[in-house]
Motif scaffolding. Sequence first.
Motif, PDB file in Angstrom:
ATOM      1  N   SER A   1      51.018   8.630  29.557  1.00 28.41           N
ATOM      2  CA  SER A   1      50.513   7.574  28.695  1.00 28.41           C
ATOM      3  C   SER A   1      51.000   6.237  29.253  1.00 28.41           C
ATOM      4  N   GLU A   2      50.931   5.200  28.441  1.00 23.99           N
ATOM      5  CA  GLU A   2      51.428   3.883  28.825  1.00 23.99           C
ATOM      6  C   GLU A   2      52.241   3.291  27.692  1.00 23.99           C
ATOM      7  N   VAL A   3      53.206   2.442  28.064  1.00 23.76           N
ATOM      8  CA  VAL A   3      53.967   1.691  27.074  1.00 23.76           C
ATOM      9  C   VAL A   3      54.317   0.342  27.692  1.00 23.76           C
ATOM     10  N   GLU A   4      54.033  -0.715  26.975  1.00 27.19           N
ATOM     11  CA  GLU A   4      54.248  -2.060  27.520  1.00 27.19           C
ATOM     12  C   GLU A   4      55.544  -2.629  26.946  1.00 27.19           C
ATOM     13  N   ILE A   5      56.664  -2.254  27.593  1.00 26.64           N
ATOM     14  CA  ILE A   5      57.966  -2.744  27.137  1.00 26.64           C
ATOM     15  C   ILE A   5      58.533  -3.815  28.065  1.00 26.64           C
ATOM     16  N   GLY A   6      57.876  -4.080  29.185  1.00 29.40           N
ATOM     17  CA  GLY A   6      58.424  -5.027  30.154  1.00 29.40           C
ATOM     18  C   GLY A   6      57.386  -5.969  30.718  1.00 29.40           C
ATOM     19  N   HIS A   7      57.848  -6.784  31.658  1.00 29.90           N
ATOM     20  CA  HIS A   7      56.962  -7.711  32.368  1.00 29.90           C
ATOM     21  C   HIS A   7      57.562  -7.981  33.736  1.00 29.90           C
ATOM     22  N   ASN A   8      56.724  -8.386  34.685  1.00 35.93           N
ATOM     23  CA  ASN A   8      57.208  -8.728  36.017  1.00 35.93           C
ATOM     24  C   ASN A   8      57.944 -10.052  35.936  1.00 35.93           C
ATOM     25  N   ARG A   9      59.232 -10.024  36.261  1.00 36.44           N
ATOM     26  CA  ARG A   9      60.122 -11.130  35.910  1.00 36.44           C
ATOM     27  C   ARG A   9      60.175 -12.262  36.918  1.00 36.44           C
ATOM     28  N   SER A  10      59.652 -12.068  38.139  1.00 40.47           N
ATOM     29  CA  SER A  10      59.963 -13.077  39.155  1.00 40.47           C
ATOM     30  C   SER A  10      58.822 -13.467  40.081  1.00 40.47           C
ATOM     31  N   LEU A  11      57.832 -12.612  40.282  1.00 40.64           N
ATOM     32  CA  LEU A  11      56.766 -12.965  41.222  1.00 40.64           C
ATOM     33  C   LEU A  11      55.934 -14.121  40.680  1.00 40.64           C
ATOM     34  N   PRO A  12      55.573 -15.068  41.542  1.00 40.93           N
ATOM     35  CA  PRO A  12      54.734 -16.187  41.086  1.00 40.93           C
ATOM     36  C   PRO A  12      53.278 -15.754  40.949  1.00 40.93           C
ATOM     37  N   GLY A  13      52.521 -16.531  40.191  1.00 38.17           N
ATOM     38  CA  GLY A  13      51.096 -16.267  40.062  1.00 38.17           C
ATOM     39  C   GLY A  13      50.766 -15.512  38.796  1.00 38.17           C
ATOM     40  N   THR A  14      49.534 -15.044  38.739  1.00 44.99           N
ATOM     41  CA  THR A  14      49.046 -14.297  37.581  1.00 44.99           C
ATOM     42  C   THR A  14      48.644 -12.893  38.010  1.00 44.99           C
ATOM     43  N   ASP A  15      48.265 -12.069  37.027  1.00 48.92           N
ATOM     44  CA  ASP A  15      47.864 -10.690  37.285  1.00 48.92           C
ATOM     45  C   ASP A  15      48.927  -9.974  38.115  1.00 48.92           C
ATOM     46  N   LEU A  16      50.149 -10.057  37.638  1.00 49.13           N
ATOM     47  CA  LEU A  16      51.282  -9.511  38.385  1.00 49.13           C
ATOM     48  C   LEU A  16      51.388  -8.003  38.189  1.00 49.13           C
ATOM     49  N   PRO A  17      51.869  -7.304  39.201  1.00 46.09           N
ATOM     50  CA  PRO A  17      51.974  -5.845  39.093  1.00 46.09           C
ATOM     51  C   PRO A  17      53.020  -5.432  38.064  1.00 46.09           C
ATOM     52  N   TYR A  18      52.689  -4.401  37.304  1.00 53.90           N
ATOM     53  CA  TYR A  18      53.621  -3.791  36.359  1.00 53.90           C
ATOM     54  C   TYR A  18      53.086  -2.408  36.020  1.00 53.90           C
ATOM     55  N   ASP A  19      53.832  -1.391  36.403  1.00 51.91           N
ATOM     56  CA  ASP A  19      53.438  -0.026  36.087  1.00 51.91           C
ATOM     57  C   ASP A  19      53.922   0.298  34.675  1.00 51.91           C
ATOM     58  N   LYS A  20      52.984   0.377  33.748  1.00 51.90           N
ATOM     59  CA  LYS A  20      53.298   0.640  32.343  1.00 51.90           C
ATOM     60  C   LYS A  20      53.427   2.135  32.047  1.00 51.90           C
ATOM     61  N   ALA A  21      53.360   2.933  33.084  1.00 54.73           N
ATOM     62  CA  ALA A  21      53.276   4.376  32.882  1.00 54.73           C
ATOM     63  C   ALA A  21      54.455   4.929  32.091  1.00 54.73           C
ATOM     64  N   LEU A  22      54.148   5.827  31.171  1.00 54.84           N
ATOM     65  CA  LEU A  22      55.139   6.620  30.447  1.00 54.84           C
ATOM     66  C   LEU A  22      54.823   8.080  30.725  1.00 54.84           C
ATOM     67  N   ASP A  23      55.758   8.787  31.309  1.00 52.87           N
ATOM     68  CA  ASP A  23      55.595  10.212  31.574  1.00 52.87           C
ATOM     69  C   ASP A  23      56.530  10.992  30.659  1.00 52.87           C
ATOM     70  N   VAL A  24      56.004  12.018  30.028  1.00 52.22           N
ATOM     71  CA  VAL A  24      56.783  12.842  29.101  1.00 52.22           C
ATOM     72  C   VAL A  24      56.667  14.298  29.539  1.00 52.22           C
ATOM     73  N   ILE A  25      57.799  14.937  29.761  1.00 51.82           N
ATOM     74  CA  ILE A  25      57.860  16.344  30.127  1.00 51.82           C
ATOM     75  C   ILE A  25      58.436  17.112  28.944  1.00 51.82           C
ATOM     76  N   ARG A  26      57.767  18.182  28.558  1.00 47.44           N
ATOM     77  CA  ARG A  26      58.238  19.007  27.450  1.00 47.44           C
ATOM     78  C   ARG A  26      58.597  20.386  27.964  1.00 47.44           C
ATOM     79  N   ILE A  27      59.782  20.878  27.584  1.00 50.33           N
ATOM     80  CA  ILE A  27      60.234  22.207  27.982  1.00 50.33           C
ATOM     81  C   ILE A  27      60.158  23.118  26.769  1.00 50.33           C
ATOM     82  N   ASP A  28      59.254  24.067  26.821  1.00 49.95           N
ATOM     83  CA  ASP A  28      59.009  24.999  25.716  1.00 49.95           C
ATOM     84  C   ASP A  28      59.711  26.314  26.044  1.00 49.95           C
ATOM     85  N   TYR A  29      60.825  26.582  25.366  1.00 48.23           N
ATOM     86  CA  TYR A  29      61.621  27.778  25.645  1.00 48.23           C
ATOM     87  C   TYR A  29      61.084  28.980  24.873  1.00 48.23           C
ATOM     88  N   GLN A  30      61.225  30.142  25.481  1.00 48.81           N
ATOM     89  CA  GLN A  30      60.721  31.370  24.864  1.00 48.81           C
ATOM     90  C   GLN A  30      61.432  31.693  23.548  1.00 48.81           C
TER      91      GLN A  30
END
Length: 650
Positions: A377-406
């Motif tokens: 999924s995605e979560v927007e908790i941050g921002h690119n803090r230093s690069l000049p300009g607009t449309d700055l890179p920021y990977d908003k990706a949220l990865d969740v791993i679930r371990i289902d035990y027997q």
Amino acid sequence: MVNYRKWSGFGCLIGLVALVAFPPPAFAQYEYRIGKGQASIEPDHAILSVALAGYGAPREGRFSLEWKACANPGKADDATAVADRLYMLREGGVWQIDLNELKREAIAVAQSTNIRMIAGSENRLFALDVDNELLEAKIPSRGELRWRRKGVLQQTPRALTYWKDQLVMLDTAGRLWTAEDRRGPLTWNPMWECDDVIDIMGDRHDLYVLTAEQEILRYDEPTGWLRVAIHNGITYNQDMQLLMASDKGFWALDRSGTLYQGQHSSTRQLAVNALVIQKGKDRVAVLGADVCGFDASFVDAVKQDVQRTLGIAPNAVMVNASHTHYAPVTQKWHTWGPHCQKPDSAYLYTVVKSAVMDAMRQATQTLQPANLYIGKSEVEIGHNRSLPGTDLPYDKALDVIRIDYQNLHKDDIVFLAGCHPVFQNAGREGVTISPNYPGVAREMLLHHSNVKSAMFLQGCGGDINPVDADHRVTAEKLVSAVTEVLDGDAMQPIEGDITFHLDTVKFDSRPWPEDKIREFRTANAGREGDVGAEKNVRWADLMLNYINSDEMPATMPVIVQTFNIGNWKLIGISRETTTEYSLGIKALWPDKLVTVAGYCNDVSSYLPTSRHIQAGTYEGADSFFWYGQPNIFPENVYETIMESIKSRNR
């Protein structure tokens, strides 16, 4: 898409009937054996105080020591602690207080009016009388002390303590003297000088002094005195007079006669988490630690221990640092203030390394059948803090791993996002040990009905700062997004064999010429109080030492570790990895489940792109001086790493 969640209530009854009527389908088989472990990495009472990592400012440092008032036994001329007893000197008499029962009245154990200084070891007390005679007494189980003469001092003493099988005395000129504790006449040897000292304290390992400015310094051989605590006005705002060390920890008496116990200002959440995943004979381990970073040498030593004791190959162990800026120093910062230049060895090896091994042992001992699922999924908790300009890179990706035990009704989860755990570097938060938003999010996720434990991995957040000023708000946003993934029906099963690889991309260090280093040093010298200039002088001195000793690092390696766990690819990159690396690596495998973690196995500099280097941002320029690197990376560092990953196609 089949939802693999466990059934409950009426649905569970229907499921049981179905299992009786029909044989289990193929997907009911458990793909892996998985184990999880967790251990605290909080500094314990045997450590007086630690410097916090992550910020070069304030210049005087941030330290964990907090004094907690616990009794008011009254003013004392001197004091010492032995085992669980405090001995106080008042007008020549010695009084004893049980540290376990501080509400009880003090008991007189020596009535002489001639004693003016005391110190203690494991079962003995030492005293200096008005004639400079050194006295010794065994501590009785009850009754008064019986003094015997041990020698005479020629110096004029100001304070006395016991440290490492020797007596240590501070004279009125500010010089410390030591004498080996033995039978017969004592030989006092002059050792070190320390200005403005009002008391000295020894424990089993270290020697400390308390200065008139209320700084506490520790003797750090061979470099001299190292600051370990300061009067910061927040957690340490008392005017202390005497310091004492015992098996119960550290104590202090202020000038009003209040007794304090030392503790660490902490949220008490620091932890290391370990996950071991096995299929057949192949095993991989992922560790997530609440630290700012590790040196590669420490990680390599841990991996060797893991292989020796648990049989997991070093290239099958990935160590990720959350990069919280509120954990004790755990790596060498050669160009920072002296208090941050190296870790407290007791903390790094007695606490952290032991906890890593404990978590790994737990994980291997609890291996059991389980299935893995991944949700993206995605979560927007941050921002690119230093690069000049607009449309700055920021990977908003949220990865969740679930371990289902027997055999368990709750799941372990792993969640990854890329954002610096940096917030207020001021007030109580700035001097409090904390995992910051990753730790808060972990604890909040434990309230989810299906979550047994939560483990955080830091993504590629090198140039990403939080958008919210309160780390609790960041944690809430992150938890909300993780919960949506867990409660949805889009998590995909992870199935297949396990492979693992550890590759290194080496860049020539390209050190500066010696004359350029000397010019740089001269330009920054003489600017005491300027944190940046002082850092530059230390960097220049470090480089000159490398040149003189012929130990200049030849390369600046970047480690790329790859775990293929079925159809899931987990890639861990060393250094403070900036966000474009995550975006670029995932673009190499657009049709695969790819997770990218930064801060893995070694955090020895930033890992910028050409955009950072060309713009001269902190990540692309000045940070390399803070990290004590010979130079910045070449402009094509990103392209070189991406080509290496692509060509190897791990």
